[in-house]
Design an enzyme around this catalytic site. Structure first.
Site, short mmCIF file in Angstrom:
data_model
loop_
_atom_site.label_atom_id
_atom_site.label_comp_id
_atom_site.label_asym_id
_atom_site.label_seq_id
_atom_site.Cartn_x
_atom_site.Cartn_y
_atom_site.Cartn_z
N TRP A 130 -13.31 -1.60 -23.24
CA TRP A 130 -14.23 -2.20 -22.27
C TRP A 130 -13.49 -3.02 -21.23
CZ3 TRP A 130 -18.12 0.44 -21.39
CH2 TRP A 130 -18.86 1.04 -22.41
N ASP A 174 -17.07 -10.67 -20.07
CA ASP A 174 -18.06 -9.68 -20.48
C ASP A 174 -18.44 -10.02 -21.92
OD1 ASP A 174 -19.46 -7.49 -21.42
OD2 ASP A 174 -17.98 -5.98 -20.82
N LYS A 184 -27.34 -4.84 -26.73
CA LYS A 184 -26.57 -5.01 -27.96
C LYS A 184 -27.23 -6.09 -28.82
CE LYS A 184 -23.82 -2.16 -25.92
NZ LYS A 184 -22.57 -2.44 -25.27
C1 LIG Z 1 -21.87 -1.63 -24.17
C2 LIG Z 1 -20.85 -2.38 -23.43
C3 LIG Z 1 -20.62 -2.15 -22.06
C4 LIG Z 1 -21.35 -1.08 -21.29
O1 LIG Z 1 -22.62 -1.51 -20.98
P1 LIG Z 1 -23.65 -0.64 -20.12
O2 LIG Z 1 -24.91 -1.38 -20.36
O3 LIG Z 1 -23.65 0.74 -20.66
O4 LIG Z 1 -23.24 -0.71 -18.72
C5 LIG Z 1 -19.66 -2.91 -21.43
N1 LIG Z 1 -18.98 -3.86 -22.07
C6 LIG Z 1 -19.19 -4.13 -23.37
C7 LIG Z 1 -18.40 -5.20 -24.05
C8 LIG Z 1 -20.12 -3.39 -24.09
O5 LIG Z 1 -20.34 -3.65 -25.39
#
Ligand SMILES: *Cc1c(COP(=O)(O)O)cnc(C)c1O
Length: 360
Positions: free
Chosen positions: A102, A172, A196
């Site tokens: 990520w 993030d 999530k």
């Molecule tokens: C799932 C995830 C993403 C991607 O998210 P989207 O909603 O598909 O854009 C990015 N970073 C992390 C840490 C994730 O768990």
């Protein structure tokens, strides 16, 4: 009706009381005669839902008053572009710490907008640990320092907040937001997709310090300019209304359960059940460095991968689903976000013991 224990990394399981309440309110929200899905986002009913959701999120995370809370769309992957557009603020580039899939996705996207300095990388160790802060080579001229606080695929998590001096720290937090208390004041910006640990896909949460707003690149779409979104109270365009409503129900559920200190305890207990088991068996293994293990996403491998398919089939027969690991890591992955009860993790470990007895 029987519900499974869903270990999906995302979209992920939601708290059952939240789903029940949403079902009960589906056709007629609080005597309005409407479903939340059918409401104008500017009507008093939905405005009250959004205001309560924001207030509860602020309370849960103890968001300081000089931070904006934005409800956006596009997920964390859109934020990979939106962050540099907004946060470079005249700087030539930004620092990125590469801890896995990520953070790599984030830094690759940022390269379209500025110079990216990879300040540290976990690549040499196969992304099984977080590079210690004293090994980072930060650029004092950087617009910001970007980290991924929990790598959902690799299963490594920061258990410290890195000091980046005067340069704003951007994180993030998609797969760990609201799993534990967090000192928001140590960050310039936090962002994450809701699917999530919060609610349905479609909602992105952004928490940003006010003084960082207003310097977006001229090419930034208005709907993705944090200053514009903040000025319009997250209603510059139609927000993902139903997702905000469900997120609000999750925030209420979290508050009823004792807020983030209680969730941190609950999550630590669950993770310990699984890691303690993994540490005393030679049939399965965890490859992540102990001090960097994620409390949310637990990748593990069967020592004999020829048994993977049988493992997944057996698990599913016991109501334990979505355990297949991400293709980049292989093996298995158990995502154990807030909504996963302790019983779910106990049931997984019981199955793993039985499977080991049968095949070991
Ligand atoms: C799932 C995830 C993403 C991607 O998210 P989207 O909603 O598909 O854009 C990015 N970073 C992390 C840490 C994730 O768990």
């Amino acid at each position: 009706m029987s519900r499974v224990f869903n270990f999906s990394a995302g979209p992920a399981a939601l708290p059952e009381p939240v789903l029940r309440r949403a079902a009960a309110e589906m056709l007629d929200w609080h005597g309005s005669g409407m479903s939340v899905m059918e409401m104008s986002h500017r009507g008093k009913e939905f405005m009250s839902i959004a205001a309560k959701a924001e207030a509860d999120l602020r309370e849960l995370l103890a968001v300081p008053a000089n931070y904006e809370v934005l409800f956006m769309q596009g997920g964390a992957i859109a934020e990979n572009a939106i962050v540099p557009m907004n946060m470079l603020r005249g700087h030539a580039g930004a620092d990125y710490v590469d801890t896995g899939e990520w953070s790599q996705r984030s830094l690759k996207e940022a390269q379209k907008y500025g110079r990216v300095n990879v300040a540290a990388s976990g690549a040499a160790g196969g992304y099984t640990s977080i590079p210690p802060r004293d090994t980072w080579r930060l650029d004092p001229e950087a617009g910001y320092v970007h980290i991924c606080s929990n790598e959902t695929i690799g299963g490594v998590q920061y258990h410290f907040v890195p000091d980046t001096g005067a340069v704003p720290l951007v994180a993030d937090v998609s797969s760990e937001i609201l799993s534990r208390p967090m000192d928001v004041s140590k960050f310039g910006l936090l962002y994450g997709g809701a699917q999530k640990n919060i609610g349905p896909a479609g909602l992105t949460i952004v928490i940003v310090r006010e003084d960082l707003l207003g310097g977006a690149l001229p090419c930034t779409p208005s709907a993705f300019d944090y200053a514009v979104v903040a000025e319009h109270g997250s209603m510059f365009n139609t927000p993902p209304t139903y997702a905000i409503y469900i997120a609000g129900l999750v925030f209420e559920w979290l508050k009823e359960r004792g807020g983030l200190p209680a969730m941190a305890e609950h999550n630590a207990r669950k993770a310990a059940v699984l890691y303690d088991f993994l540490d005393q068996t030679s049939f399965y293994e965890s490859r992540v460095a102990r001090d960097c293990r994620s409390l949310m996403n637990v990748p593990f491998h069967l020592k004999n991968p020829a048994l993977d398919a049988a493992f997944l089939k057996g698990a599913e027969a016991r109501g334990l689903v979505q355990l297949k690991g991400h293709r980049l890591v292989g093996g298995m992955r158990a995502s154990i976000y807030n909504a996963m009860p302790l019983e779910g993790v106990q049931a997984l470990v019981a199955f793993m013991q039985d499977f080991e007895r049968e095949h070991g």
